[in-house]
Design an enzyme around this catalytic site. Sequence first.
Site, PDB file in Angstrom:
ATOM      1  N   GLY A  54     -11.983  15.998  20.920  1.00 36.32           N
ATOM      2  CA  GLY A  54     -12.793  15.141  20.063  1.00 36.32           C
ATOM      3  C   GLY A  54     -13.567  14.224  20.983  1.00 36.32           C
ATOM      4  N   GLU A  55     -13.279  12.959  20.900  1.00 34.85           N
ATOM      5  CA  GLU A  55     -13.942  11.976  21.763  1.00 34.85           C
ATOM      6  C   GLU A  55     -12.847  11.076  22.346  1.00 34.85           C
ATOM      7  OE1 GLU A  55     -17.024  11.667  22.940  1.00 34.85           O
ATOM      8  OE2 GLU A  55     -16.143   9.984  24.002  1.00 34.85           O
ATOM      9  N   SER A  56     -12.631  11.220  23.635  1.00 36.23           N
ATOM     10  CA  SER A  56     -11.472  10.544  24.242  1.00 36.23           C
ATOM     11  C   SER A  56     -11.560   9.024  24.180  1.00 36.23           C
ATOM     12  CB  SER A  56     -11.294  11.009  25.685  1.00 36.23           C
ATOM     13  OG  SER A  56     -12.449  10.713  26.444  1.00 36.23           O
ATOM     14  N   CYS A  86      -9.084  19.390  25.808  1.00 32.78           N
ATOM     15  CA  CYS A  86     -10.388  18.734  25.976  1.00 32.78           C
ATOM     16  C   CYS A  86     -10.261  17.208  26.007  1.00 32.78           C
ATOM     17  CB  CYS A  86     -11.363  19.245  24.911  1.00 32.78           C
ATOM     18  SG  CYS A  86     -13.083  19.049  25.442  1.00 32.78           S
ATOM     19  N   ARG A 118     -15.370  13.745  33.081  1.00 31.59           N
ATOM     20  CA  ARG A 118     -15.795  13.940  31.686  1.00 31.59           C
ATOM     21  C   ARG A 118     -17.202  14.506  31.615  1.00 31.59           C
ATOM     22  NH1 ARG A 118     -15.844   8.838  28.292  1.00 31.59           N
ATOM     23  NH2 ARG A 118     -16.479  10.395  26.788  1.00 31.59           N
ATOM     24  N   ARG A 148     -18.857  19.954  25.397  1.00 34.96           N
ATOM     25  CA  ARG A 148     -18.902  18.710  26.196  1.00 34.96           C
ATOM     26  C   ARG A 148     -17.613  18.573  27.010  1.00 34.96           C
ATOM     27  NH1 ARG A 148     -19.009  13.870  24.091  1.00 34.96           N
ATOM     28  NH2 ARG A 148     -18.105  14.521  22.147  1.00 34.96           N
ATOM     29  N   HIS A 183     -11.379  24.402  23.915  1.00 38.78           N
ATOM     30  CA  HIS A 183     -10.853  24.215  22.556  1.00 38.78           C
ATOM     31  C   HIS A 183     -10.106  25.473  22.092  1.00 38.78           C
ATOM     32  CE1 HIS A 183     -12.631  20.410  20.943  1.00 38.78           C
ATOM     33  NE2 HIS A 183     -13.355  20.549  22.044  1.00 38.78           N
ATOM     34  N   GLU A 185      -8.140  25.922  19.724  1.00 39.57           N
ATOM     35  CA  GLU A 185      -8.010  26.026  18.256  1.00 39.57           C
ATOM     36  C   GLU A 185      -9.224  26.714  17.636  1.00 39.57           C
ATOM     37  OE1 GLU A 185      -9.016  23.526  19.896  1.00 39.57           O
ATOM     38  OE2 GLU A 185     -10.433  22.305  18.763  1.00 39.57           O
TER      39      GLU A 185
HETATM   40  N1  GLN Z   1     -16.625  14.818  26.133  1.00 35.91           N
HETATM   41  C1  GLN Z   1     -15.495  14.454  25.335  1.00 35.91           C
HETATM   42  C2  GLN Z   1     -14.702  13.330  25.990  1.00 35.91           C
HETATM   43  O1  GLN Z   1     -14.783  13.093  27.151  1.00 35.91           O
HETATM   44  C3  GLN Z   1     -14.569  15.618  25.103  1.00 35.91           C
HETATM   45  C4  GLN Z   1     -15.219  16.656  24.256  1.00 35.91           C
HETATM   46  C5  GLN Z   1     -14.305  17.496  23.455  1.00 35.91           C
HETATM   47  O2  GLN Z   1     -13.132  17.166  23.246  1.00 35.91           O
HETATM   48  N2  GLN Z   1     -14.832  18.561  22.961  1.00 35.91           N
HETATM   49  O3  GLN Z   1     -13.975  12.702  25.319  1.00 35.91           O
END
Ligand code: GLN
Length: 206
Positions: A54-56, A86, A118, A148, A183, A185
């Site tokens: 997701g978004e860390s 991720c 990242r 990403r 990912h 999943e």
């Molecule tokens: N770029 C995101 C991060 O650094 C990670 C992206 C993802 O989980 N698909 O949090």
Amino acid sequence: MVTIGVLALQGDVRFHEEILKDVFKESKIDNGVIKRIKYPDDLEGIDGLIIPGGESTVIGVLAKKVGLLEALKNKILSDLPTLATCAGLVFLAKMVYDKTVGKVNQPILGILDADIERNSFGTQRESFETDLKLSILGDEPYKSVFIRAPLIKNVGPNVEVIAKFNEEIVAIKQDNIIGVAFHPELSGDLRLHKFFFDIVEARVNR
Ligand code: GLN
């Protein structure tokens, strides 16, 4: 019962739940339970943990807010089997920086002995799929979805590299933890989640 917790603060929670359900169905597993983790008390009674992508930064900030930083750290360090994917991989690391902006200041757990870069492949538009060989799954290629995605740059002596892409490290194992930059999943391939479930179940039955 074998209870898999899925950290449910932000990110790809639902698809991990769905692929776990597919694993249960496909492998005729009738003792598998999935539990969403939102607060420290939810960690009680889980046998394994998945930290989704997701978004860390968001995952870190929310975890801090609800008191999950310390709770998660203690639980994972108590030998809980953990699959981090991720952003989950980023969140677990000891050192994180961003490929473009460099130094970042975000709450992380500091457990995985690795430096994580990242957004190594650029923006969302540079997302891609590729077949990888994961040493823990044998020779059959594993379709891996990179969104990403981070790269794993330096790893400590306790860390086993389980997959590389273009000579760069994209999956590792450190004791009870598996961390992947992609990912799993979203691959439609049940093998990594099945592999993880088997580890958790073996622990429960030990
Ligand atoms: N770029 C995101 C991060 O650094 C990670 C992206 C993802 O989980 N698909 O949090």
